[in-house]
Design a protein around this motif. Structure first.
Motif, PDB file in Angstrom:
ATOM      1  N   CYS A  59       0.894  -1.041  -0.012  1.00 45.30           N
ATOM      2  CA  CYS A  59       0.074  -0.015  -0.185  1.00 45.30           C
ATOM      3  C   CYS A  59       0.863   1.403   0.225  1.00 45.30           C
ATOM      4  CB  CYS A  59      -0.832  -0.044   1.270  1.00 45.30           C
ATOM      5  SG  CYS A  59      -1.965  -1.386   1.290  1.00 45.30           S
ATOM      6  N   LEU A  60       0.662   2.227  -0.891  1.00 46.69           N
ATOM      7  CA  LEU A  60       1.464   3.309  -0.958  1.00 46.69           C
ATOM      8  C   LEU A  60       0.303   4.715  -0.720  1.00 46.69           C
ATOM      9  CD1 LEU A  60       3.435   2.703  -4.224  1.00 46.69           C
ATOM     10  CD2 LEU A  60       4.140   2.283  -2.081  1.00 46.69           C
ATOM     11  N   THR A  61       0.981   5.560   0.082  1.00 52.51           N
ATOM     12  CA  THR A  61       0.385   6.832   0.357  1.00 52.51           C
ATOM     13  C   THR A  61       0.993   8.019   0.321  1.00 52.51           C
ATOM     14  OG1 THR A  61       1.115   6.679   2.739  1.00 52.51           O
ATOM     15  CG2 THR A  61      -0.660   5.370   2.394  1.00 52.51           C
ATOM     16  N   TYR A  62       0.799   9.150   0.238  1.00 53.99           N
ATOM     17  CA  TYR A  62       1.424  10.182  -0.123  1.00 53.99           C
ATOM     18  C   TYR A  62       2.192  10.752   1.294  1.00 53.99           C
ATOM     19  CZ  TYR A  62      -0.458  10.987  -4.584  1.00 53.99           C
ATOM     20  OH  TYR A  62      -0.643  11.078  -6.056  1.00 53.99           O
ATOM     21  N   THR A  63       1.685  10.520   2.450  1.00 51.65           N
ATOM     22  CA  THR A  63       2.135  11.055   3.715  1.00 51.65           C
ATOM     23  C   THR A  63       2.322   9.862   4.633  1.00 51.65           C
ATOM     24  OG1 THR A  63       0.240  11.519   4.871  1.00 51.65           O
ATOM     25  CG2 THR A  63       0.937  13.093   3.089  1.00 51.65           C
ATOM     26  N   LYS A  64       3.393  10.065   5.807  1.00 48.91           N
ATOM     27  CA  LYS A  64       3.639   9.232   6.696  1.00 48.91           C
ATOM     28  C   LYS A  64       2.515   9.055   7.855  1.00 48.91           C
ATOM     29  CE  LYS A  64       8.752   9.933   7.049  1.00 48.91           C
ATOM     30  NZ  LYS A  64       9.747  10.219   7.707  1.00 48.91           N
ATOM     31  N   ALA A  65       1.531  10.159   7.943  1.00 44.47           N
ATOM     32  CA  ALA A  65       0.544  10.147   8.632  1.00 44.47           C
ATOM     33  C   ALA A  65      -0.515   9.459   8.052  1.00 44.47           C
ATOM     34  CB  ALA A  65       0.230  11.491   8.857  1.00 44.47           C
ATOM     35  N   GLN A 126       3.618   1.935   3.223  1.00 43.15           N
ATOM     36  CA  GLN A 126       4.592   3.131   3.053  1.00 43.15           C
ATOM     37  C   GLN A 126       4.269   4.481   2.120  1.00 43.15           C
ATOM     38  OE1 GLN A 126       7.704   0.890  -0.022  1.00 43.15           O
ATOM     39  NE2 GLN A 126       7.639   0.214   2.218  1.00 43.15           N
ATOM     40  N   THR A 127       5.062   5.523   2.384  1.00 40.86           N
ATOM     41  CA  THR A 127       4.773   6.748   1.351  1.00 40.86           C
ATOM     42  C   THR A 127       5.394   6.105  -0.050  1.00 40.86           C
ATOM     43  OG1 THR A 127       7.115   7.543   1.954  1.00 40.86           O
ATOM     44  CG2 THR A 127       4.857   8.039   3.337  1.00 40.86           C
ATOM     45  N   ILE A 128       5.187   6.991  -0.905  1.00 40.80           N
ATOM     46  CA  ILE A 128       5.621   6.713  -2.488  1.00 40.80           C
ATOM     47  C   ILE A 128       6.981   6.963  -2.341  1.00 40.80           C
ATOM     48  CG2 ILE A 128       5.469   7.816  -4.723  1.00 40.80           C
ATOM     49  CD1 ILE A 128       2.505   8.038  -4.474  1.00 40.80           C
ATOM     50  N   HIS A 129       7.324   7.961  -1.611  1.00 44.28           N
ATOM     51  CA  HIS A 129       8.833   8.354  -1.398  1.00 44.28           C
ATOM     52  C   HIS A 129       9.590   7.326  -0.906  1.00 44.28           C
ATOM     53  CE1 HIS A 129       6.389  12.111  -1.339  1.00 44.28           C
ATOM     54  NE2 HIS A 129       7.276  12.642  -1.918  1.00 44.28           N
ATOM     55  N   ALA A 130       9.033   6.631   0.204  1.00 47.22           N
ATOM     56  CA  ALA A 130       9.964   5.727   0.480  1.00 47.22           C
ATOM     57  C   ALA A 130      10.036   4.391  -0.299  1.00 47.22           C
ATOM     58  CB  ALA A 130       9.380   5.075   1.826  1.00 47.22           C
ATOM     59  N   PHE A 131       9.039   4.188  -0.814  1.00 47.12           N
ATOM     60  CA  PHE A 131       9.010   3.146  -1.942  1.00 47.12           C
ATOM     61  C   PHE A 131       9.797   3.252  -3.086  1.00 47.12           C
ATOM     62  CE2 PHE A 131       7.240   1.490  -5.922  1.00 47.12           C
ATOM     63  CZ  PHE A 131       7.309   0.011  -5.813  1.00 47.12           C
ATOM     64  N   CYS A 132       9.948   4.347  -3.516  1.00 47.75           N
ATOM     65  CA  CYS A 132      11.048   5.043  -4.567  1.00 47.75           C
ATOM     66  C   CYS A 132      12.248   5.139  -4.192  1.00 47.75           C
ATOM     67  CB  CYS A 132      10.570   6.233  -5.137  1.00 47.75           C
ATOM     68  SG  CYS A 132       9.152   6.592  -6.297  1.00 47.75           S
ATOM     69  N   GLU A 133      12.634   5.268  -2.946  1.00 52.45           N
ATOM     70  CA  GLU A 133      13.909   5.094  -2.386  1.00 52.45           C
ATOM     71  C   GLU A 133      14.450   3.624  -2.398  1.00 52.45           C
ATOM     72  OE1 GLU A 133      16.258   6.363   1.657  1.00 52.45           O
ATOM     73  OE2 GLU A 133      14.139   6.905   1.588  1.00 52.45           O
ATOM     74  N   ALA A 134      13.656   2.869  -1.836  1.00 53.84           N
ATOM     75  CA  ALA A 134      13.956   1.465  -1.703  1.00 53.84           C
ATOM     76  C   ALA A 134      14.237   1.080  -3.133  1.00 53.84           C
ATOM     77  CB  ALA A 134      12.619   0.637  -1.064  1.00 53.84           C
ATOM     78  N   ILE A 135      13.418   1.211  -4.140  1.00 55.65           N
ATOM     79  CA  ILE A 135      13.702   0.929  -5.409  1.00 55.65           C
ATOM     80  C   ILE A 135      14.901   1.228  -6.119  1.00 55.65           C
ATOM     81  CG2 ILE A 135      13.025   0.834  -8.133  1.00 55.65           C
ATOM     82  CD1 ILE A 135      11.130  -0.780  -6.261  1.00 55.65           C
ATOM     83  N   LEU A 151      19.028  10.137   1.374  1.00 54.88           N
ATOM     84  CA  LEU A 151      17.954  11.399   1.277  1.00 54.88           C
ATOM     85  C   LEU A 151      18.512  12.384   2.272  1.00 54.88           C
ATOM     86  CD1 LEU A 151      14.815   9.896   0.577  1.00 54.88           C
ATOM     87  CD2 LEU A 151      16.210  10.565  -1.051  1.00 54.88           C
ATOM     88  N   THR A 152      18.346  13.740   1.721  1.00 58.85           N
ATOM     89  CA  THR A 152      18.763  14.717   2.965  1.00 58.85           C
ATOM     90  C   THR A 152      17.600  15.179   3.579  1.00 58.85           C
ATOM     91  OG1 THR A 152      17.958  16.483   1.254  1.00 58.85           O
ATOM     92  CG2 THR A 152      20.387  15.965   1.122  1.00 58.85           C
ATOM     93  N   ASP A 153      17.691  15.478   5.026  1.00 55.89           N
ATOM     94  CA  ASP A 153      16.679  16.054   5.784  1.00 55.89           C
ATOM     95  C   ASP A 153      16.234  17.557   5.504  1.00 55.89           C
ATOM     96  OD1 ASP A 153      18.559  17.253   7.108  1.00 55.89           O
ATOM     97  OD2 ASP A 153      18.885  15.806   8.649  1.00 55.89           O
ATOM     98  N   SER A 154      15.304  17.883   6.244  1.00 59.73           N
ATOM     99  CA  SER A 154      15.100  19.260   5.986  1.00 59.73           C
ATOM    100  C   SER A 154      16.053  20.341   6.166  1.00 59.73           C
ATOM    101  CB  SER A 154      13.841  19.771   6.706  1.00 59.73           C
ATOM    102  OG  SER A 154      13.957  19.394   8.210  1.00 59.73           O
ATOM    103  N   GLY A 155      16.963  19.963   7.198  1.00 61.12           N
ATOM    104  CA  GLY A 155      18.084  20.920   7.646  1.00 61.12           C
ATOM    105  C   GLY A 155      19.184  20.956   6.638  1.00 61.12           C
ATOM    106  N   ALA A 156      19.644  19.724   6.266  1.00 56.42           N
ATOM    107  CA  ALA A 156      20.477  19.738   5.324  1.00 56.42           C
ATOM    108  C   ALA A 156      19.989  20.382   3.650  1.00 56.42           C
ATOM    109  CB  ALA A 156      21.018  18.229   4.917  1.00 56.42           C
ATOM    110  N   GLU A 157      18.549  20.179   3.470  1.00 58.25           N
ATOM    111  CA  GLU A 157      18.242  20.868   2.109  1.00 58.25           C
ATOM    112  C   GLU A 157      18.291  22.221   2.555  1.00 58.25           C
ATOM    113  OE1 GLU A 157      14.028  20.942   0.136  1.00 58.25           O
ATOM    114  OE2 GLU A 157      14.177  19.354   1.433  1.00 58.25           O
ATOM    115  N   SER A 158      18.016  22.983   3.461  1.00 57.72           N
ATOM    116  CA  SER A 158      17.966  24.259   3.581  1.00 57.72           C
ATOM    117  C   SER A 158      19.530  24.666   3.356  1.00 57.72           C
ATOM    118  CB  SER A 158      17.646  24.868   5.000  1.00 57.72           C
ATOM    119  OG  SER A 158      16.276  24.345   5.229  1.00 57.72           O
TER     120      SER A 158
END
Length: 209
Positions: A59-65, A126-135, A151-158
């Motif tokens: 199952c794929l979702t858009y958000t972790k929530a 899981q989220t679509i992002h996590a699925f793509c990362e696993a692929i 993957l960068t976190d929000s702090g590293a991205e900034s």
């Protein structure tokens, strides 16, 4: 003030039941809060009840929530079934399947909670992002990326965006890159605090050199 009871149209219930039927390929489009997670959770439960292996359900979702909410709902149902009496369990299965359960289904339903918990890696929600990362991590050569990427976190991205901005501004006076200075000047002429940012038509790209 007494809250008003939730009223769901019979047509809505019927359509949700059709969408949750694992024998159908369904596309569900609805507003937020209208029951899409409820439908998908019911579909997963019905797949498990029909004998599908938990490890083969994705199952794929858009958000972790949303992923967390789906897991909570599914395990709440399966956990209740594991300890329910025959009559209560039969009512629960009937509410999802729309028919009276067979005796074998009662026995299988009580085992679903343990089977889902014992599945290596758990239910794949899981989220679509996590699925793509696993692929990508599984096929880095095919994707032409480093196998040890992270993957960068929000702090590293900034920090990376700030560094890119600094490099851009510091390079405006570089005589070897006149196109960059010209493009930046053009942007300043067109975009400001009181001007729209979408003022460049598709036919007039900016060269950065």
């Amino acid at each position: 003030m007494t809250p008003r009871p939730l009223f769901i149209l019979d047509e809505t219930v019927a359509r949700q039941a059709l969408a949750a039927d694992p024998d159908r390929s369904a596309w569900v489009s609805a507003h937020a809060g209208s029951g899409k997670t409820h439908v998908l959770a019911g579909r997963v439960v019905r797949l498990l009840l029909a004998g599908a292996e938990p490890s083969k359900i994705l199952c794929l979702t858009y958000t972790k929530a949303a992923a967390g909410e789906m897991k909570t709902r599914i395990f709440r149902i399966l956990g209740a079934w594991a300890t329910a009496g025959d009559a209560e369990l039969a009512r629960g299965i009937s509410a999802i399947e729309g028919r009276a359960p067979r005796k074998a289904e009662l026995s299988r339903a009580r085992q679903l909670f343990a089977r889902a918990l014992e599945t290596p890696g758990g239910l794949k929600i899981q989220t679509i992002h996590a699925f793509c990362e696993a692929i990508l991590k599984r096929f880095p050569l095919e994707a032409n990326i480093a196998g040890h990427f992270e993957l960068t976190d929000s702090g590293a991205e900034s920090a990376l965006l700030a560094e890119a901005r600094r490099a851009l501004l510091c390079g405006l006076d570089d005589p070897r890159r006149p196109a960059l200075s010209a493009a930046f000047t053009r942007i300043l002429d067109r975009v400001g605090e009181s001007k729209p940012t979408n003022c460049f038509p598709p036919s007039s790209p900016i060269a950065t050199g």
